[in-house]
Design a protein around this motif. Structure first.
Motif, PDB file in Angstrom:
ATOM      1  N   SER A 162      48.277  29.085  26.639  1.00 49.27           N
ATOM      2  CA  SER A 162      47.296  28.893  25.571  1.00 49.27           C
ATOM      3  C   SER A 162      46.084  29.807  25.721  1.00 49.27           C
ATOM      4  O   SER A 162      45.247  29.880  24.824  1.00 49.27           O
ATOM      5  N   SER A 163      45.988  30.512  26.820  1.00 45.52           N
ATOM      6  CA  SER A 163      44.840  31.394  27.064  1.00 45.52           C
ATOM      7  C   SER A 163      45.073  32.765  26.441  1.00 45.52           C
ATOM      8  O   SER A 163      46.200  33.275  26.426  1.00 45.52           O
ATOM      9  N   ILE A 164      44.010  33.386  25.957  1.00 41.92           N
ATOM     10  CA  ILE A 164      44.124  34.733  25.386  1.00 41.92           C
ATOM     11  C   ILE A 164      44.388  35.781  26.469  1.00 41.92           C
ATOM     12  O   ILE A 164      44.682  36.937  26.162  1.00 41.92           O
ATOM     13  N   PHE A 165      44.251  35.368  27.728  1.00 40.83           N
ATOM     14  CA  PHE A 165      44.476  36.298  28.842  1.00 40.83           C
ATOM     15  C   PHE A 165      45.851  36.083  29.486  1.00 40.83           C
ATOM     16  O   PHE A 165      46.146  36.673  30.520  1.00 40.83           O
ATOM     17  N   TYR A 166      46.652  35.268  28.847  1.00 44.23           N
ATOM     18  CA  TYR A 166      47.980  34.967  29.375  1.00 44.23           C
ATOM     19  C   TYR A 166      48.805  36.252  29.535  1.00 44.23           C
ATOM     20  O   TYR A 166      48.835  37.099  28.653  1.00 44.23           O
ATOM     21  N   GLY A 167      49.458  36.390  30.684  1.00 43.02           N
ATOM     22  CA  GLY A 167      50.324  37.540  30.922  1.00 43.02           C
ATOM     23  C   GLY A 167      49.655  38.714  31.608  1.00 43.02           C
ATOM     24  O   GLY A 167      50.332  39.692  31.931  1.00 43.02           O
ATOM     25  N   GLN A 168      48.323  38.650  31.836  1.00 41.72           N
ATOM     26  CA  GLN A 168      47.657  39.719  32.572  1.00 41.72           C
ATOM     27  C   GLN A 168      48.062  39.664  34.053  1.00 41.72           C
ATOM     28  O   GLN A 168      48.629  38.682  34.541  1.00 41.72           O
ATOM     29  N   ASP A 169      47.779  40.748  34.778  1.00 35.93           N
ATOM     30  CA  ASP A 169      48.131  40.799  36.200  1.00 35.93           C
ATOM     31  C   ASP A 169      47.212  39.890  37.018  1.00 35.93           C
ATOM     32  O   ASP A 169      46.009  39.792  36.737  1.00 35.93           O
ATOM     33  N   PRO A 170      47.752  39.242  38.053  1.00 36.99           N
ATOM     34  CA  PRO A 170      46.900  38.430  38.934  1.00 36.99           C
ATOM     35  C   PRO A 170      46.013  39.320  39.800  1.00 36.99           C
ATOM     36  O   PRO A 170      46.288  40.508  39.987  1.00 36.99           O
ATOM     37  N   ILE A 171      44.952  38.741  40.324  1.00 39.54           N
ATOM     38  CA  ILE A 171      44.003  39.470  41.162  1.00 39.54           C
ATOM     39  C   ILE A 171      44.064  38.914  42.586  1.00 39.54           C
ATOM     40  O   ILE A 171      44.169  37.709  42.795  1.00 39.54           O
ATOM     41  N   GLY A 172      44.009  39.816  43.546  1.00 40.69           N
ATOM     42  CA  GLY A 172      43.957  39.430  44.954  1.00 40.69           C
ATOM     43  C   GLY A 172      43.259  40.504  45.759  1.00 40.69           C
ATOM     44  O   GLY A 172      42.969  41.587  45.262  1.00 40.69           O
ATOM     45  N   LEU A 173      42.978  40.206  47.010  1.00 43.49           N
ATOM     46  CA  LEU A 173      42.377  41.195  47.903  1.00 43.49           C
ATOM     47  C   LEU A 173      43.455  42.175  48.354  1.00 43.49           C
ATOM     48  O   LEU A 173      44.543  41.770  48.761  1.00 43.49           O
ATOM     49  N   ARG A 174      43.146  43.470  48.279  1.00 40.25           N
ATOM     50  CA  ARG A 174      44.116  44.492  48.670  1.00 40.25           C
ATOM     51  C   ARG A 174      44.207  44.566  50.189  1.00 40.25           C
ATOM     52  O   ARG A 174      43.249  44.878  50.868  1.00 40.25           O
ATOM     53  N   LEU A 175      45.407  44.292  50.716  1.00 40.81           N
ATOM     54  CA  LEU A 175      45.656  44.407  52.148  1.00 40.81           C
ATOM     55  C   LEU A 175      47.086  44.882  52.319  1.00 40.81           C
ATOM     56  O   LEU A 175      48.038  44.117  52.275  1.00 40.81           O
ATOM     57  N   GLY A 176      47.245  46.201  52.488  1.00 37.98           N
ATOM     58  CA  GLY A 176      48.573  46.771  52.524  1.00 37.98           C
ATOM     59  C   GLY A 176      49.194  46.772  51.138  1.00 37.98           C
ATOM     60  O   GLY A 176      48.502  46.915  50.131  1.00 37.98           O
ATOM     61  N   GLU A 177      50.499  46.604  51.081  1.00 31.57           N
ATOM     62  CA  GLU A 177      51.205  46.600  49.809  1.00 31.57           C
ATOM     63  C   GLU A 177      51.275  45.204  49.194  1.00 31.57           C
ATOM     64  O   GLU A 177      51.858  45.020  48.141  1.00 31.57           O
ATOM     65  N   LYS A 178      50.712  44.236  49.864  1.00 33.12           N
ATOM     66  CA  LYS A 178      50.663  42.883  49.328  1.00 33.12           C
ATOM     67  C   LYS A 178      49.219  42.519  49.022  1.00 33.12           C
ATOM     68  O   LYS A 178      48.287  43.217  49.398  1.00 33.12           O
ATOM     69  N   MET A 179      49.067  41.399  48.323  1.00 27.98           N
ATOM     70  CA  MET A 179      47.750  40.891  47.985  1.00 27.98           C
ATOM     71  C   MET A 179      47.489  39.601  48.750  1.00 27.98           C
ATOM     72  O   MET A 179      48.401  38.796  48.965  1.00 27.98           O
ATOM     73  N   LEU A 180      46.235  39.434  49.147  1.00 27.18           N
ATOM     74  CA  LEU A 180      45.800  38.155  49.700  1.00 27.18           C
ATOM     75  C   LEU A 180      45.257  37.325  48.547  1.00 27.18           C
ATOM     76  O   LEU A 180      44.187  37.625  48.004  1.00 27.18           O
ATOM     77  N   TYR A 181      45.996  36.325  48.157  1.00 26.30           N
ATOM     78  CA  TYR A 181      45.551  35.467  47.065  1.00 26.30           C
ATOM     79  C   TYR A 181      44.809  34.260  47.632  1.00 26.30           C
ATOM     80  O   TYR A 181      45.209  33.702  48.667  1.00 26.30           O
ATOM     81  N   PRO A 182      43.734  33.849  46.985  1.00 25.21           N
ATOM     82  CA  PRO A 182      42.935  32.732  47.512  1.00 25.21           C
ATOM     83  C   PRO A 182      43.641  31.393  47.389  1.00 25.21           C
ATOM     84  O   PRO A 182      44.503  31.193  46.527  1.00 25.21           O
ATOM     85  N   ASP A 183      43.238  30.465  48.267  1.00 26.00           N
ATOM     86  CA  ASP A 183      43.751  29.108  48.170  1.00 26.00           C
ATOM     87  C   ASP A 183      42.938  28.326  47.149  1.00 26.00           C
ATOM     88  O   ASP A 183      42.085  28.889  46.446  1.00 26.00           O
ATOM     89  N   ALA A 184      43.162  27.041  47.082  1.00 26.86           N
ATOM     90  CA  ALA A 184      42.500  26.216  46.065  1.00 26.86           C
ATOM     91  C   ALA A 184      40.987  26.156  46.250  1.00 26.86           C
ATOM     92  O   ALA A 184      40.257  25.814  45.318  1.00 26.86           O
TER      93      ALA A 184
END
Length: 273
Positions: A162-184
């Motif tokens: 229902s969000s107008i931003f639906y489908g955009q890329d997630p954001i995380g901290l760049r660390l190597g080729e993976k992202m560090l995504y925050p917890d709750a």
């Protein structure tokens, strides 16, 4: 490596026992020593004993002070127009970089065998043995608690149909080729792990149990073989890759190449009895 260390220890023990029985230059009887030192393993404290003039054993603990290193990590790039629109609607700001802290965890125990090839004539020694401790040696986490809450909200919005931003890329901290995504709670963490059991080999001078005086000094130089370090994001059982890394992840690539830990220690030793 562990089997090799055991075999060498038994070989040296058998060799020195036979020689001690046939050597007219009888060394002093068994003694107990204590030592305290400082070096690349932190503050080390151990107890030691001499088996004969060729062989000594010491065991103890190496305490590394808990210091912290401050740096920062960037976030991955998303659609700047959508990001600006989201920030205007929510009144929140997604940071370009996030302050993080690195904290080493290098406290270990050790069991070492000193071999004196020149017997009682010289205090030069070859040392074999092992250091052992927790596999996690460094942790990296955001400095301010909840610093990634805005990133959390963005990531929640892009998952909401229902969000107008639906489908955009997630954001995380760049660390190597993976992202560090925050917890709750808006926090993220990564850890560096090595082997818990780390064979050691080195050279040194001085006796852990002083031969003729009550007190003495000892210096050791060698390496711990702790294997290939691996970096893990929080709650991720698979390590981060160490290929094709640039930017903030460059440090990960460097760390992953260091397969040995250098040891240089200076110690004050004393004979208890």
């Amino acid at each position: 490596m562990r089997k090799l260390l055991i075999a060498l220890a038994l070989l040296f023990a058998g060799f020195t026992t036979v020689n001690a029985q046939n050597d007219d230059d009888v060394w002093y009887p068994k003694h107990l020593g204590v030592g305290i030192g400082v070096g690349t393993t932190g503050i080390n404290i151990d107890l030691s004993t001499n088996i004969n003039k060729w062989l000594g054993i010491r065991a103890g603990i190496d305490i590394m002070p808990r210091f912290k290193v401050n740096t920062d990590l960037g976030i991955n790039i998303v659609d700047p127009t959508k990001r600006a629109q989201w920030e205007q609607i929510t009144g929140e700001t997604i940071p370009d970089r996030v302050d993080v802290q690195g904290k080493p965890k290098l406290t270990t125990g050790h069991f070492l065998i000193d071999v004196y090839p020149f017997g009682a004539k010289n205090s030069f020694h070859v040392t074999i043995g092992a250091y052992f401790g927790a596999s996690e040696i460094i942790s990296v986490y955001n400095k301010d608690f909840g610093a990634l809450n805005a990133i959390n909200r963005w990531n929640n919005d892009i998952m909401d149909p229902s969000s107008i931003f639906y489908g955009q890329d997630p954001i995380g901290l760049r660390l190597g080729e993976k992202m560090l995504y925050p917890d709750a709670y808006g926090n993220a963490e990564a850890v560096v792990k090595v082997k818990g059991f780390r064979p050691y080999i080195g050279l040194g001078y001085g006796r852990a149990v002083p031969r003729t005086k009550r007190f003495g000094c000892q210096v050791d130089l060698g390496v711990q073989f702790w294997g290939k370090p691996k970096v893990y994001a929080q709650d991720d059982p698979e390590p981060l890759p160490d290929t094709g890394i640039d930017g903030d992840g460059g440090a990960i690539k460097t760390i992953s190449k260091i397969k040995v830990y250098p040891v240089l220690n200076f110690r004050l030793v004393g004979r208890i009895f």
